[in-house]
Design a protein around this motif. Structure first.
Motif, PDB file in Angstrom:
ATOM      1  N   GLN A  72      -5.979   9.046   4.704  1.00 32.60           N
ATOM      2  CA  GLN A  72      -6.016   8.164   3.407  1.00 32.60           C
ATOM      3  C   GLN A  72      -7.345   7.802   2.977  1.00 32.60           C
ATOM      4  OE1 GLN A  72      -3.010   8.138   0.945  1.00 32.60           O
ATOM      5  NE2 GLN A  72      -2.799   9.802   2.250  1.00 32.60           N
ATOM      6  N   TYR A  99      -6.345  13.431   4.073  1.00 31.99           N
ATOM      7  CA  TYR A  99      -4.975  13.166   3.646  1.00 31.99           C
ATOM      8  C   TYR A  99      -4.460  12.264   4.926  1.00 31.99           C
ATOM      9  CZ  TYR A  99       0.036  13.900   3.654  1.00 31.99           C
ATOM     10  OH  TYR A  99       1.181  13.466   3.673  1.00 31.99           O
ATOM     11  N   TYR A 159      -4.173   3.159   6.141  1.00 29.48           N
ATOM     12  CA  TYR A 159      -4.757   3.580   4.690  1.00 29.48           C
ATOM     13  C   TYR A 159      -6.189   3.163   4.978  1.00 29.48           C
ATOM     14  CZ  TYR A 159       0.001   3.064   3.452  1.00 29.48           C
ATOM     15  OH  TYR A 159       1.654   3.210   3.341  1.00 29.48           O
ATOM     16  N   ARG A 183     -10.969   8.967   0.528  1.00 25.39           N
ATOM     17  CA  ARG A 183     -11.702   9.614  -0.211  1.00 25.39           C
ATOM     18  C   ARG A 183     -13.303   9.997   0.445  1.00 25.39           C
ATOM     19  NH1 ARG A 183      -7.835   7.401  -3.723  1.00 25.39           N
ATOM     20  NH2 ARG A 183      -6.874   9.367  -4.716  1.00 25.39           N
ATOM     21  N   ALA A 243       0.777  18.033   6.880  1.00 25.38           N
ATOM     22  CA  ALA A 243       0.819  17.883   5.451  1.00 25.38           C
ATOM     23  C   ALA A 243       2.055  18.570   5.110  1.00 25.38           C
ATOM     24  CB  ALA A 243      -0.304  18.929   4.965  1.00 25.38           C
ATOM     25  N   ARG A 259      -6.881  23.114  12.392  1.00 29.34           N
ATOM     26  CA  ARG A 259      -6.429  23.089  10.909  1.00 29.34           C
ATOM     27  C   ARG A 259      -4.965  23.276  10.965  1.00 29.34           C
ATOM     28  NH1 ARG A 259      -4.510  26.737   7.522  1.00 29.34           N
ATOM     29  NH2 ARG A 259      -5.791  26.976   5.312  1.00 29.34           N
ATOM     30  N   MET A 285       0.798  -1.286   0.042  1.00 27.06           N
ATOM     31  CA  MET A 285      -0.121   0.158   0.113  1.00 27.06           C
ATOM     32  C   MET A 285       1.072   1.261   0.150  1.00 27.06           C
ATOM     33  SD  MET A 285      -3.192  -0.888   2.476  1.00 27.06           S
ATOM     34  CE  MET A 285      -2.487  -2.536   3.078  1.00 27.06           C
ATOM     35  N   SER A 286       0.397   2.417  -0.525  1.00 24.10           N
ATOM     36  CA  SER A 286       1.225   3.489  -0.593  1.00 24.10           C
ATOM     37  C   SER A 286       0.158   4.908  -0.315  1.00 24.10           C
ATOM     38  CB  SER A 286       1.874   3.467  -1.786  1.00 24.10           C
ATOM     39  OG  SER A 286       0.973   3.633  -2.929  1.00 24.10           O
ATOM     40  N   VAL A 287       0.694   5.769   0.027  1.00 23.90           N
ATOM     41  CA  VAL A 287      -0.100   7.132   0.028  1.00 23.90           C
ATOM     42  C   VAL A 287      -0.635   7.484  -1.340  1.00 23.90           C
ATOM     43  CG1 VAL A 287       0.189   9.532   0.536  1.00 23.90           C
ATOM     44  CG2 VAL A 287       1.183   7.604   1.797  1.00 23.90           C
ATOM     45  N   SER A 288      -1.860   7.389  -1.391  1.00 28.00           N
ATOM     46  CA  SER A 288      -2.513   7.860  -2.814  1.00 28.00           C
ATOM     47  C   SER A 288      -3.258   9.218  -2.697  1.00 28.00           C
ATOM     48  CB  SER A 288      -3.400   6.629  -3.402  1.00 28.00           C
ATOM     49  OG  SER A 288      -4.347   6.454  -2.418  1.00 28.00           O
ATOM     50  N   ILE A 289      -3.542   9.597  -1.622  1.00 26.39           N
ATOM     51  CA  ILE A 289      -4.161  10.892  -1.341  1.00 26.39           C
ATOM     52  C   ILE A 289      -2.927  11.964  -0.955  1.00 26.39           C
ATOM     53  CG2 ILE A 289      -5.737  12.113  -0.082  1.00 26.39           C
ATOM     54  CD1 ILE A 289      -6.967   9.287  -0.098  1.00 26.39           C
ATOM     55  N   PRO A 290      -2.909  12.807  -1.671  1.00 25.81           N
ATOM     56  CA  PRO A 290      -1.815  13.916  -1.551  1.00 25.81           C
ATOM     57  C   PRO A 290      -2.187  14.975  -0.625  1.00 25.81           C
ATOM     58  CG  PRO A 290      -2.882  14.419  -3.562  1.00 25.81           C
ATOM     59  CD  PRO A 290      -3.648  13.337  -3.143  1.00 25.81           C
ATOM     60  N   PRO A 291      -1.068  15.539   0.042  1.00 28.34           N
ATOM     61  CA  PRO A 291      -1.362  16.466   0.906  1.00 28.34           C
ATOM     62  C   PRO A 291      -2.154  17.633   0.356  1.00 28.34           C
ATOM     63  CG  PRO A 291       0.915  16.300   0.770  1.00 28.34           C
ATOM     64  CD  PRO A 291       0.385  15.424  -0.058  1.00 28.34           C
ATOM     65  N   PRO A 292      -3.510  18.042   0.916  1.00 32.96           N
ATOM     66  CA  PRO A 292      -4.374  19.141   0.252  1.00 32.96           C
ATOM     67  C   PRO A 292      -3.654  20.422   0.227  1.00 32.96           C
ATOM     68  CG  PRO A 292      -5.228  18.651   2.428  1.00 32.96           C
ATOM     69  CD  PRO A 292      -3.787  17.435   2.383  1.00 32.96           C
ATOM     70  N   GLU A 294      -7.946   1.651   1.640  1.00 27.27           N
ATOM     71  CA  GLU A 294      -7.457   0.537   1.239  1.00 27.27           C
ATOM     72  C   GLU A 294      -7.517  -0.565   1.978  1.00 27.27           C
ATOM     73  OE1 GLU A 294      -3.718   0.312  -1.215  1.00 27.27           O
ATOM     74  OE2 GLU A 294      -3.571   2.617  -1.188  1.00 27.27           O
ATOM     75  N   ALA A 301      -2.164  21.292   8.995  1.00 23.44           N
ATOM     76  CA  ALA A 301      -1.155  22.006   7.945  1.00 23.44           C
ATOM     77  C   ALA A 301       0.142  21.557   8.082  1.00 23.44           C
ATOM     78  CB  ALA A 301      -1.275  23.530   8.094  1.00 23.44           C
ATOM     79  N   LEU A 332      -4.232  23.625   2.638  1.00 25.15           N
ATOM     80  CA  LEU A 332      -3.680  23.767   3.808  1.00 25.15           C
ATOM     81  C   LEU A 332      -2.321  24.636   3.669  1.00 25.15           C
ATOM     82  CD1 LEU A 332      -4.404  20.408   5.601  1.00 25.15           C
ATOM     83  CD2 LEU A 332      -5.393  22.641   6.083  1.00 25.15           C
TER      84      LEU A 332
END
Lengths: 374, 374
Positions: free
Chosen positions: B66, B63, B175, B68, B262, B255, A1-8, B178, B259, A11
């Motif tokens: 992980q 994030y 995750y 959506r 991230a 927040r 598994m890997s990080v698929s959602i990037p830092p937003p 996943e 940040a 922010l």
């Protein structure tokens, strides 16, 4: 598994918060002294210093509520949490509750009580209520409800008197013990001028008798008074057991706000709110605006409801005042939606200078907002 | 009636809060940047700027988790509130829940679930559980529980997978999507280094399907996901209805803490916590201390449990370290009371410099505390 959602990306933008005059029904403006108290370093929720701060808060609430109740503490949440804390602890499945619906708070209490797990076991014939709920200051309608005599009446029928004083206490006389109130709560963000997030609450000996002799455990572990009483050192036990992680920074702010109230004194705070409200009401009437609550004595001095000016869209007025004057005032809520404008001047916000600002903003809005020809 | 309870003298003393190294299992130290974010002026809980901050928080949680999931938000309360939010929404009376008890958090979840209003309608024969609860990081025992494969197994039996990651997330890979986790929550005061008082939570589409097709309303109005989803803009409805007064200052801090995470990136945070934990474990072993969790892979990198040194009173050690070194470390909790010392190095606290401080303090304590001759 890997990080698929990037830092937003959002922010990456630094936090910016506007300064605004908070003259709605709450939250109120928070003085720098209280904000800075809240920015003190975090210490443990079970440290001696935290227990001392909690003890100071307890004394401050006893003063504000005018009560000698040992069972006095602050719930780690907003006014709604305190409302649920009162109901979840005082009411068992199958018991009935009487609610005075004089605005949205009575409606919400009724909604909480009739959540299915309490309601579905209610017998078909109404039985004698174990709790009577009343909102002292109905911020939705601007009504201040008298309290005298109700406690006695409740007690005659072995019923607890539960009062929501979120919008009123500190700004208007209230004597928990002398008025026979069994459960009383408020929020931190109104007259107290602390950030929202803590809710002072107190239980009379009579309320404790009922609560600590329940047949079943309360629905919520987080709001179970057995646990809260121990965490707040109200149960006389020598040691405290970990219940939840108290929001220590919110406790710092709450303590500071109670200290400010003690410095001014309750009597002075009541007088100031009364005078400022009278000054405000006179100003509104001289502008030709009508007060929603006709009876003078029934007007809440902390939150004033103004009949929505005829021919205007109330939303345009509040938007204009926010945009042009950087002032929050609000429309109605629940039963008063569309009928009123609401202006809250609570705690440090209750001053003639602020009244003048609101009156000027209202005058300006009535001049510039669209008026239909009806 | 008149004021008979005078202003308390204790509130005349200004608030003083010590600086302390918070190396217990939480709360952690809060960097000045996060404290100052929380001291920004209060704005309305329904202002556009607040909604934008809440939207940023939502992205930050997605994030960190992980995921959506649209149904991602922060509960206005501590980890326990999130725990109740998960259970109250996902479970109806009469349904059963399976809980893995690998420490205190599993015990507490079981306690919440068996509060009488849920339990008393349980059929006598066990039925298929609708929720499986697991604490990912059991801060009471220092165990990191593997998650892979469990979600799939749960879903095979139409059961939701509920994970408590209060003590682990951000410090160790996780995750949500996943790994098939349906409900995941944490607290603000651990790896995130924000003050306690907010609790990120997320619900999968599968969880929402169950929750939004309940037969009965959830027990708590305050934690009802229908209302929370609307307040957090997760329900796709064009307007938001007032539910409760969000703790805006706590949102500012949350927040800021998201940040910071991230900025560093999850991968770097995970690596840092892993390396620091290994360095710490090696240091402890070279001092002759034993790790409570034998299996290396099962050790939580955020909270390390050390077998209580033989012949010592653990309480004397933690007190000595607090008094002499201004460092909080703690004893056991729940099932680990008396058996361990617990050291939490979470978020910004996870550094080799801090490990060196703890090791020096422990060495000093073992030299100076009383040792029996057993």
């Amino acid at each position: 598994m890997s990080v698929s959602i990037p830092p937003p990306k959002c922010l990456k933008k630094p936090l910016t918060v506007p300064h605004r005059l908070m003259f709605g029904p709450g939250p109120s403006n928070v003085p720098a002294r209280i904000l800075q108290a809240g920015a003190n370093p975090v210490i443990g929720h079970m440290h001696e210093e935290t227990f001392e701060i909690m003890s100071d808060i307890k004394s401050g609430i006893q003063y504000m509520f005018q009560t000698r109740n040992i069972m006095t503490l602050a719930v780690s949440g907003t006014g709604h949490t305190a409302m649920e804390c009162a109901i979840f602890n005082a009411v068992e499945a199958g018991e009935s509750v009487l609610t005075a619906v004089n605005g949205i708070w009575g409606e919400r209490a009724a909604e909480m009580i009739t959540q299915p797990n309490l309601l579905r076991e209610l017998p078909k014939l109404p039985n004698c209520p174990v709790v009577f709920f009343l909102a002292h200051g109905e911020s939705s309608t601007g009504v201040l409800h008298p309290l005298d005599g109700i406690g006695e009446l409740c007690h005659k029928y072995d019923c607890l008197f539960l009062v929501d004083s979120v919008a009123s206490i500190g700004g208007v006389p209230l004597y928990m013990d002398e008025q026979g109130i069994d459960i009383l709560y408020t929020g931190s963000q109104k007259v107290l001028n602390a950030p929202p997030g803590t809710a002072p609450i107190s239980f009379s000996e009579r309320a404790c008798q009922k609560i600590f002799h329940r047949k079943t455990k309360p629905i919520s572990f987080f709001l179970d008074l057995n646990w809260l009483a121990n965490y707040w050192g109200c149960d006389g036990k020598p040691s405290r057991i970990y219940h939840h992680t108290g929001p220590v920074n919110a406790f710092y702010s709450l303590r500071e706000s109670l200290a400010i109230l003690a410095e001014e004194s309750l009597e002075n705070s009541w007088k100031r709110h009364e005078k400022v409200a009278e000054y405000f009401q006179a100003g509104l009437e001289s502008m030709g605006l009508k007060l929603f609550v006709k009876e003078r004595k029934a007007r809440l001095p902390t939150v004033t409801t103004i009949v929505a000016p005829h021919g205007y869209n109330w939303k345009e007025i509040t938007n204009y005042i926010m945009k042009t004057h950087n002032i929050e005032i609000s429309g109605g809520l629940g039963p008063s939606i569309g009928l009123v404008l609401r202006v809250g001047l609570m705690g440090c916000n209750s001053s003639k200078t602020n009244v003048d600002k609101v009156l000027a903003a209202l005058k300006d809005a009535l001049k510039h907002c669209h008026k239909s020809k009806v």
